[in-house]
Design a protein around this motif. Structure first.
Motif, PDB file in Angstrom:
ATOM      1  N   ASN A 159       0.813  -1.225   0.000  1.00 30.91           N
ATOM      2  CA  ASN A 159       0.000   0.000   0.000  1.00 30.91           C
ATOM      3  C   ASN A 159       0.843   1.270   0.000  1.00 30.91           C
ATOM      4  OD1 ASN A 159       0.986  -0.219   2.563  1.00 30.91           O
ATOM      5  ND2 ASN A 159      -0.986  -0.007   3.606  1.00 30.91           N
ATOM      6  N   ASP A 160       2.088   1.166  -0.431  1.00 32.15           N
ATOM      7  CA  ASP A 160       2.966   2.327  -0.541  1.00 32.15           C
ATOM      8  C   ASP A 160       2.663   3.059  -1.852  1.00 32.15           C
ATOM      9  OD1 ASP A 160       5.037   4.167  -0.832  1.00 32.15           O
ATOM     10  OD2 ASP A 160       6.552   2.824  -0.020  1.00 32.15           O
ATOM     11  N   ALA A 161       2.226   4.290  -1.762  1.00 26.33           N
ATOM     12  CA  ALA A 161       1.835   5.049  -2.950  1.00 26.33           C
ATOM     13  C   ALA A 161       2.966   5.177  -3.964  1.00 26.33           C
ATOM     14  CB  ALA A 161       1.356   6.439  -2.543  1.00 26.33           C
ATOM     15  N   ARG A 162       4.209   5.055  -3.510  1.00 23.26           N
ATOM     16  CA  ARG A 162       5.355   5.199  -4.412  1.00 23.26           C
ATOM     17  C   ARG A 162       5.448   4.054  -5.425  1.00 23.26           C
ATOM     18  NH1 ARG A 162       9.783   6.158   0.215  1.00 23.26           N
ATOM     19  NH2 ARG A 162       8.495   4.464   1.084  1.00 23.26           N
ATOM     20  N   ASN A 163       4.713   2.960  -5.185  1.00 21.63           N
ATOM     21  CA  ASN A 163       4.715   1.842  -6.130  1.00 21.63           C
ATOM     22  C   ASN A 163       3.806   2.092  -7.337  1.00 21.63           C
ATOM     23  OD1 ASN A 163       6.342   0.302  -4.387  1.00 21.63           O
ATOM     24  ND2 ASN A 163       4.550  -0.454  -3.278  1.00 21.63           N
ATOM     25  N   TYR A 164       2.991   3.142  -7.257  1.00 24.79           N
ATOM     26  CA  TYR A 164       1.916   3.318  -8.241  1.00 24.79           C
ATOM     27  C   TYR A 164       1.980   4.687  -8.916  1.00 24.79           C
ATOM     28  CZ  TYR A 164       0.469  -0.607  -5.393  1.00 24.79           C
ATOM     29  OH  TYR A 164       0.462  -1.795  -4.711  1.00 24.79           O
ATOM     30  N   ASP A 165       1.355   4.763 -10.075  1.00 25.52           N
ATOM     31  CA  ASP A 165       1.280   6.023 -10.816  1.00 25.52           C
ATOM     32  C   ASP A 165       0.088   6.856 -10.372  1.00 25.52           C
ATOM     33  OD1 ASP A 165       3.479   5.412 -12.683  1.00 25.52           O
ATOM     34  OD2 ASP A 165       2.120   3.849 -13.403  1.00 25.52           O
ATOM     35  N   LEU A 166      -0.976   6.179  -9.948  1.00 25.14           N
ATOM     36  CA  LEU A 166      -2.212   6.880  -9.591  1.00 25.14           C
ATOM     37  C   LEU A 166      -2.915   6.102  -8.483  1.00 25.14           C
ATOM     38  CD1 LEU A 166      -3.737   9.403 -10.657  1.00 25.14           C
ATOM     39  CD2 LEU A 166      -5.019   7.871 -12.163  1.00 25.14           C
ATOM     40  N   CYS A 167      -3.185   6.761  -7.360  1.00 23.14           N
ATOM     41  CA  CYS A 167      -3.923   6.155  -6.253  1.00 23.14           C
ATOM     42  C   CYS A 167      -5.314   6.786  -6.211  1.00 23.14           C
ATOM     43  CB  CYS A 167      -3.208   6.384  -4.923  1.00 23.14           C
ATOM     44  SG  CYS A 167      -1.602   5.567  -4.830  1.00 23.14           S
ATOM     45  N   LEU A 168      -6.340   5.940  -6.174  1.00 24.90           N
ATOM     46  CA  LEU A 168      -7.711   6.422  -6.296  1.00 24.90           C
ATOM     47  C   LEU A 168      -8.549   6.038  -5.089  1.00 24.90           C
ATOM     48  CD1 LEU A 168      -8.222   5.265  -9.993  1.00 24.90           C
ATOM     49  CD2 LEU A 168      -7.894   7.633  -9.240  1.00 24.90           C
ATOM     50  N   ASN A 169      -9.115   7.043  -4.434  1.00 27.50           N
ATOM     51  CA  ASN A 169     -10.110   6.800  -3.396  1.00 27.50           C
ATOM     52  C   ASN A 169     -11.433   6.546  -4.111  1.00 27.50           C
ATOM     53  OD1 ASN A 169     -12.114   6.946  -1.449  1.00 27.50           O
ATOM     54  ND2 ASN A 169     -11.172   8.657  -0.346  1.00 27.50           N
ATOM     55  N   THR A 170     -11.892   5.312  -4.102  1.00 29.99           N
ATOM     56  CA  THR A 170     -13.032   4.932  -4.934  1.00 29.99           C
ATOM     57  C   THR A 170     -14.364   5.459  -4.420  1.00 29.99           C
ATOM     58  OG1 THR A 170     -13.127   2.815  -3.758  1.00 29.99           O
ATOM     59  CG2 THR A 170     -11.941   2.862  -5.863  1.00 29.99           C
ATOM     60  N   THR A 171     -14.370   6.088  -3.247  1.00 29.06           N
ATOM     61  CA  THR A 171     -15.614   6.706  -2.784  1.00 29.06           C
ATOM     62  C   THR A 171     -15.569   8.229  -2.905  1.00 29.06           C
ATOM     63  OG1 THR A 171     -14.798   6.637  -0.508  1.00 29.06           O
ATOM     64  CG2 THR A 171     -16.224   4.836  -1.214  1.00 29.06           C
ATOM     65  N   SER A 172     -14.508   8.744  -3.487  1.00 31.15           N
ATOM     66  CA  SER A 172     -14.399  10.191  -3.666  1.00 31.15           C
ATOM     67  C   SER A 172     -15.277  10.677  -4.809  1.00 31.15           C
ATOM     68  CB  SER A 172     -12.943  10.582  -3.925  1.00 31.15           C
ATOM     69  OG  SER A 172     -12.476   9.992  -5.133  1.00 31.15           O
ATOM     70  N   MET A 173     -15.649   9.731  -5.685  1.00 30.81           N
ATOM     71  CA  MET A 173     -16.518  10.047  -6.819  1.00 30.81           C
ATOM     72  C   MET A 173     -17.082   8.739  -7.364  1.00 30.81           C
ATOM     73  SD  MET A 173     -13.526  11.153  -9.562  1.00 30.81           S
ATOM     74  CE  MET A 173     -12.661  12.203  -8.383  1.00 30.81           C
ATOM     75  N   SER A 174     -17.979   8.820  -8.325  1.00 28.48           N
ATOM     76  CA  SER A 174     -18.592   7.621  -8.883  1.00 28.48           C
ATOM     77  C   SER A 174     -17.582   6.846  -9.729  1.00 28.48           C
ATOM     78  CB  SER A 174     -19.795   7.993  -9.745  1.00 28.48           C
ATOM     79  OG  SER A 174     -19.360   8.686 -10.912  1.00 28.48           O
ATOM     80  N   TYR A 175     -17.902   5.581 -10.022  1.00 25.29           N
ATOM     81  CA  TYR A 175     -17.038   4.786 -10.895  1.00 25.29           C
ATOM     82  C   TYR A 175     -16.871   5.479 -12.249  1.00 25.29           C
ATOM     83  CZ  TYR A 175     -17.325   0.721  -7.767  1.00 25.29           C
ATOM     84  OH  TYR A 175     -17.227  -0.128  -6.691  1.00 25.29           O
ATOM     85  N   GLU A 176     -17.956   6.016 -12.768  1.00 23.29           N
ATOM     86  CA  GLU A 176     -17.895   6.682 -14.073  1.00 23.29           C
ATOM     87  C   GLU A 176     -16.938   7.866 -14.042  1.00 23.29           C
ATOM     88  OE1 GLU A 176     -21.443   4.221 -13.824  1.00 23.29           O
ATOM     89  OE2 GLU A 176     -20.692   5.800 -12.491  1.00 23.29           O
ATOM     90  N   GLU A 177     -16.973   8.620 -12.951  1.00 23.23           N
ATOM     91  CA  GLU A 177     -16.073   9.780 -12.823  1.00 23.23           C
ATOM     92  C   GLU A 177     -14.628   9.321 -12.622  1.00 23.23           C
ATOM     93  OE1 GLU A 177     -18.992  13.132 -10.846  1.00 23.23           O
ATOM     94  OE2 GLU A 177     -18.265  11.503  -9.584  1.00 23.23           O
ATOM     95  N   LEU A 178     -14.441   8.245 -11.865  1.00 23.83           N
ATOM     96  CA  LEU A 178     -13.090   7.706 -11.679  1.00 23.83           C
ATOM     97  C   LEU A 178     -12.503   7.261 -13.012  1.00 23.83           C
ATOM     98  CD1 LEU A 178     -13.684   5.593  -8.453  1.00 23.83           C
ATOM     99  CD2 LEU A 178     -12.127   7.539  -8.628  1.00 23.83           C
ATOM    100  N   ILE A 179     -13.320   6.633 -13.825  1.00 23.94           N
ATOM    101  CA  ILE A 179     -12.857   6.178 -15.136  1.00 23.94           C
ATOM    102  C   ILE A 179     -12.470   7.363 -16.021  1.00 23.94           C
ATOM    103  CG2 ILE A 179     -13.647   5.092 -17.290  1.00 23.94           C
ATOM    104  CD1 ILE A 179     -15.140   3.068 -15.475  1.00 23.94           C
ATOM    105  N   LYS A 180     -13.216   8.444 -15.911  1.00 25.94           N
ATOM    106  CA  LYS A 180     -12.847   9.660 -16.653  1.00 25.94           C
ATOM    107  C   LYS A 180     -11.477  10.167 -16.215  1.00 25.94           C
ATOM    108  CE  LYS A 180     -17.545  11.373 -17.593  1.00 25.94           C
ATOM    109  NZ  LYS A 180     -18.531  12.444 -17.299  1.00 25.94           N
ATOM    110  N   VAL A 181     -11.215  10.103 -14.916  1.00 25.34           N
ATOM    111  CA  VAL A 181      -9.909  10.532 -14.385  1.00 25.34           C
ATOM    112  C   VAL A 181      -8.799   9.656 -14.963  1.00 25.34           C
ATOM    113  CG1 VAL A 181      -8.477  10.669 -12.309  1.00 25.34           C
ATOM    114  CG2 VAL A 181     -10.834  11.509 -12.257  1.00 25.34           C
TER     115      VAL A 181
END
Length: 209
Positions: free
Chosen positions: A174-196
């Motif tokens: 769960n170290d953010a440095r391993n990833y390009d993009l970390c997404l809080n999946t409740t910060s917006m809808s799935y559709e909006e996350l996919i747009k991001v």
């Protein structure tokens, strides 16, 4: 630009798998999850059930909790005593992941794919997470378990994922440095996350031109 792979690591109950399926459908590319076990079985000739059993065996051994960094490249040959060892089964999964990355655009869930493809130039590594309260609510709708039981389940599965990742990569899951993009999946809808994610992909591709 070569084939593009999106890897998704996710905490349990975050909805990362759901988002991955939706993202693959939106992009018109293939989605790989447990299908990787079947493909690894086909590649190795080893019964698919052994790949599923390997995870369960690792859960029950204290060695699994040591940062062994057990992944070290190509599978060993069939004449070796360790041909069906847990570590060699993982190597076959990794080999399949690498071959998919060369052959097609796709979304791959879990299996330390972000690490396996660390030297591949066209990989976007996502990590999906959510507050515990939201993970509990998602699981409640699926299982009907009590809140206490759900919390224990979430903790158990996330601990296994962290141990699994540490064992094979030597890194923190769960170290953010391993990833390009970390997404809080409740910060917006799935559709909006996919747009991001699609916006990120567009920038990624432009920079790769």
């Amino acid at each position: 630009m070569g084939k593009m792979v999106i890897t998704i690591a996710r905490s349990y109950g975050s909805g990362g798998r759901t988002m991955g399926k939706m993202l693959a459908k939106e992009l018109g590319i293939k989605y790989y999850d447990r299908e990787l076990l079947r493909l690894a079985s086909d590649k190795s000739g080893i019964n698919e059930s052994l790949f599923g059993e390997a995870d369960e065996k690792l859960k029950s051994t204290s060695l699994f909790r040591i940062a062994k960094k057990a992944y070290d490249g190509e599978p060993i040959s069939a004449d070796s005593d360790d041909f069906v060892s847990n570590d060699n089964l993982f190597r076959f999964q990794a080999k399949v992941i690498k071959e998919l990355a060369e052959e097609e655009d796709c979304v791959i869930i879990g299996r330390c794919a972000d690490y396996v493809l660390k030297d591949h130039p066209n990989v976007i590594r996502l990590y999906c997470y959510a507050p515990l309260t939201d993970c509990i609510e998602r699981e409640r709708k699926l299982s009907g378990l009590s809140e206490k039981e759900i919390i224990k389940k979430i903790q158990r599965i996330d601990k296994h994922r962290a141990d699994y990742y540490k064992y094979y990569t030597g890194n923190e899951w769960n170290d953010a440095r391993n990833y390009d993009l970390c997404l809080n999946t409740t910060s917006m809808s799935y559709e909006e996350l996919i747009k991001v994610v699609k916006a990120y992909i567009a920038v990624f591709k432009k920079e790769g031109e």
